[in-house]
Design a protein around this motif. Structure first.
Motif, PDB file in Angstrom:
ATOM      1  N   UNK A 220      70.763  79.791 -61.873  1.00 26.08           N
ATOM      2  CA  UNK A 220      69.892  80.971 -61.927  1.00 26.08           C
ATOM      3  C   UNK A 220      70.547  82.136 -61.190  1.00 26.08           C
ATOM      4  N   UNK A 221      70.425  83.314 -61.758  1.00 27.88           N
ATOM      5  CA  UNK A 221      70.998  84.529 -61.187  1.00 27.88           C
ATOM      6  C   UNK A 221      70.054  85.144 -60.155  1.00 27.88           C
ATOM      7  N   UNK A 222      70.604  86.025 -59.351  1.00 30.68           N
ATOM      8  CA  UNK A 222      69.803  86.800 -58.406  1.00 30.68           C
ATOM      9  C   UNK A 222      69.147  87.933 -59.194  1.00 30.68           C
ATOM     10  N   UNK A 223      67.833  88.049 -59.078  1.00 25.95           N
ATOM     11  CA  UNK A 223      67.084  89.090 -59.782  1.00 25.95           C
ATOM     12  C   UNK A 223      66.956  90.359 -58.940  1.00 25.95           C
TER      13      UNK A 223
ATOM     14  N   UNK B 134      76.226  86.059 -58.172  1.00 26.76           N
ATOM     15  CA  UNK B 134      76.354  84.732 -57.592  1.00 26.76           C
ATOM     16  C   UNK B 134      75.172  83.895 -58.043  1.00 26.76           C
ATOM     17  N   UNK B 135      75.402  82.625 -58.323  1.00 26.10           N
ATOM     18  CA  UNK B 135      74.305  81.764 -58.771  1.00 26.10           C
ATOM     19  C   UNK B 135      73.491  81.252 -57.590  1.00 26.10           C
ATOM     20  N   UNK B 136      72.330  80.737 -57.929  1.00 24.56           N
ATOM     21  CA  UNK B 136      71.458  80.143 -56.910  1.00 24.56           C
ATOM     22  C   UNK B 136      72.193  79.029 -56.163  1.00 24.56           C
TER      23      UNK B 136
ATOM     24  N   UNK C  40      61.781  82.836 -54.147  1.00 23.43           N
ATOM     25  CA  UNK C  40      62.156  83.728 -53.054  1.00 23.43           C
ATOM     26  C   UNK C  40      63.097  83.034 -52.066  1.00 23.43           C
ATOM     27  N   UNK C  41      64.101  83.788 -51.618  1.00 19.18           N
ATOM     28  CA  UNK C  41      65.037  83.286 -50.613  1.00 19.18           C
ATOM     29  C   UNK C  41      65.257  84.348 -49.548  1.00 19.18           C
ATOM     30  N   UNK C  42      65.780  83.911 -48.398  1.00 18.73           N
ATOM     31  CA  UNK C  42      66.067  84.800 -47.280  1.00 18.73           C
ATOM     32  C   UNK C  42      67.510  84.581 -46.858  1.00 18.73           C
ATOM     33  N   UNK C  43      68.202  85.679 -46.578  1.00 21.09           N
ATOM     34  CA  UNK C  43      69.572  85.654 -46.074  1.00 21.09           C
ATOM     35  C   UNK C  43      69.527  86.181 -44.646  1.00 21.09           C
ATOM     36  N   UNK C  44      69.995  85.388 -43.700  1.00 17.96           N
ATOM     37  CA  UNK C  44      70.019  85.814 -42.306  1.00 17.96           C
ATOM     38  C   UNK C  44      69.222  84.880 -41.432  1.00 17.96           C
ATOM     39  N   UNK C  45      69.347  85.067 -40.133  1.00 20.19           N
ATOM     40  CA  UNK C  45      68.632  84.252 -39.159  1.00 20.19           C
ATOM     41  C   UNK C  45      67.248  84.832 -38.916  1.00 20.19           C
ATOM     42  N   UNK C  46      66.297  83.977 -38.574  1.00 16.68           N
ATOM     43  CA  UNK C  46      64.922  84.416 -38.317  1.00 16.68           C
ATOM     44  C   UNK C  46      64.855  85.504 -37.254  1.00 16.68           C
ATOM     45  N   UNK C  47      65.712  85.448 -36.257  1.00 13.82           N
ATOM     46  CA  UNK C  47      65.664  86.396 -35.144  1.00 13.82           C
ATOM     47  C   UNK C  47      66.295  87.743 -35.482  1.00 13.82           C
ATOM     48  N   UNK C  48      67.084  87.823 -36.553  1.00 10.94           N
ATOM     49  CA  UNK C  48      67.797  89.058 -36.850  1.00 10.94           C
ATOM     50  C   UNK C  48      67.308  89.733 -38.108  1.00 10.94           C
ATOM     51  N   UNK C  49      67.908  90.839 -38.449  1.00  6.91           N
ATOM     52  CA  UNK C  49      67.560  91.505 -39.699  1.00  6.91           C
ATOM     53  C   UNK C  49      67.863  90.589 -40.875  1.00  6.91           C
ATOM     54  N   UNK C  50      66.978  90.594 -41.839  1.00  5.11           N
ATOM     55  CA  UNK C  50      67.117  89.717 -42.992  1.00  5.11           C
ATOM     56  C   UNK C  50      67.159  90.514 -44.273  1.00  5.11           C
ATOM     57  N   UNK C  51      67.740  89.902 -45.284  1.00 12.25           N
ATOM     58  CA  UNK C  51      67.649  90.380 -46.655  1.00 12.25           C
ATOM     59  C   UNK C  51      66.888  89.308 -47.407  1.00 12.25           C
ATOM     60  N   UNK C  52      65.904  89.718 -48.182  1.00 15.11           N
ATOM     61  CA  UNK C  52      65.113  88.784 -48.966  1.00 15.11           C
ATOM     62  C   UNK C  52      65.440  89.018 -50.434  1.00 15.11           C
ATOM     63  N   UNK C  53      65.277  87.984 -51.246  1.00 14.33           N
ATOM     64  CA  UNK C  53      65.568  88.139 -52.662  1.00 14.33           C
ATOM     65  C   UNK C  53      64.817  87.155 -53.524  1.00 14.33           C
ATOM     66  N   UNK C  54      64.995  87.326 -54.825  1.00 15.96           N
ATOM     67  CA  UNK C  54      64.400  86.437 -55.818  1.00 15.96           C
ATOM     68  C   UNK C  54      65.471  85.960 -56.774  1.00 15.96           C
ATOM     69  N   UNK C  55      65.411  84.663 -57.103  1.00 15.89           N
ATOM     70  CA  UNK C  55      66.239  84.118 -58.170  1.00 15.89           C
ATOM     71  C   UNK C  55      65.447  84.179 -59.469  1.00 15.89           C
ATOM     72  N   UNK C  56      66.138  84.205 -60.592  1.00 12.49           N
ATOM     73  CA  UNK C  56      65.487  84.243 -61.902  1.00 12.49           C
ATOM     74  C   UNK C  56      64.943  82.890 -62.343  1.00 12.49           C
ATOM     75  N   UNK C  57      65.165  81.838 -61.582  1.00 12.52           N
ATOM     76  CA  UNK C  57      64.650  80.523 -61.933  1.00 12.52           C
ATOM     77  C   UNK C  57      64.981  79.499 -60.878  1.00 12.52           C
ATOM     78  N   UNK C  58      64.649  78.239 -61.195  1.00 10.68           N
ATOM     79  CA  UNK C  58      64.841  77.145 -60.244  1.00 10.68           C
ATOM     80  C   UNK C  58      66.169  76.414 -60.412  1.00 10.68           C
ATOM     81  N   UNK C  59      66.889  76.649 -61.495  1.00 15.64           N
ATOM     82  CA  UNK C  59      68.135  75.918 -61.744  1.00 15.64           C
ATOM     83  C   UNK C  59      69.267  76.449 -60.865  1.00 15.64           C
ATOM     84  N   UNK C  60      70.278  75.612 -60.652  1.00 14.11           N
ATOM     85  CA  UNK C  60      71.424  76.012 -59.829  1.00 14.11           C
ATOM     86  C   UNK C  60      72.188  77.193 -60.404  1.00 14.11           C
TER      87      UNK C  60
END
Length: 181
Positions: A167-170, A123-125, A145-165
């Motif tokens: 950009x792939x998930x690294x 999935x792209x950025x 760096x991005x975060x998936x999930x709500x602050x109060x719950x368990x989260x998944x964190x990730x990195x994109x390969x760049x700033x463009x729309x």
């Protein structure tokens, strides 16, 4: 457009490899376990779920699971471990690495993971950020760096390969990890 669930975020991800040809258990040193062709994992903020596939029933591997069964369960799907450590690193974690997936352990318990291709979404950025509960981490020192999930719950964190729309998930990670910041 994909919708991302608040906590259970199923990321159905393809793996590469051939049909299983196991000769032993992971970590047992008795042979090589080949990855299952087109295997999928659901990476979650609370652990990993292996959906029913290739003759296996759905299996949950939540954080807190014991190391040996966690390694064996995942090896049956993703293949033999390629590296492991029984000596804690500077964060107090030991690990077992498979191709594209690394499991972290503290005191013999599964406490976190990191995932790269083939276990990250294709999935792209732009697509990810258009979904619910996906936010960028401002002023991150590790990259896009991005975060998936709500602050109060368990989260998944990730990195994109760049700033463009486009950009792939690294990489994705959840639970306890030793990320240099």
């Amino acid at each position: 457009m994909r919708r991302l669930a608040l906590i259970a975020l199923p990321l159905f991800l393809a793996a590469c490899g051939d049909a299983p040809e196991s000769e032993g258990e992971a970590g047992a040193g008795q042979g090589t376990i080949e990855p299952v062709a087109d295997a999928t994992l659901e990476l979650q903020g609370t652990g990993i779920v292996i959906p029913a596939q290739a003759g296996f029933e759905e299996l949950a591997v939540p954080f807190g699971s014991a190391r040996a069964p966690t390694e064996a369960t995942l090896a049956n799907l993703v293949g033999s471990a390629i590296d492991e450590s029984d000596e804690p690193n500077e964060c107090g974690l030991t690990f077992t690495s498979f191709e594209g997936l690394s499991l972290n352990f503290r005191d013999g318990q599964f406490v976190g993971y990191t995932a790269e291709a083939p276990y990250v979404p294709e999935t792209t950025r732009g697509e990810m950020l258009a979904g619910d509960n996906v936010t960028m981490v401002e002023d991150s020192t590790v990259g896009e760096e991005f975060v998936i999930g709500a602050e109060a719950g368990p989260e998944i964190t990730g990195l994109f390969l760049g700033e463009s729309d486009d950009a792939a998930v690294q990489m994705l990670w959840a639970g306890e990890n030793c990320i240099a910041r």
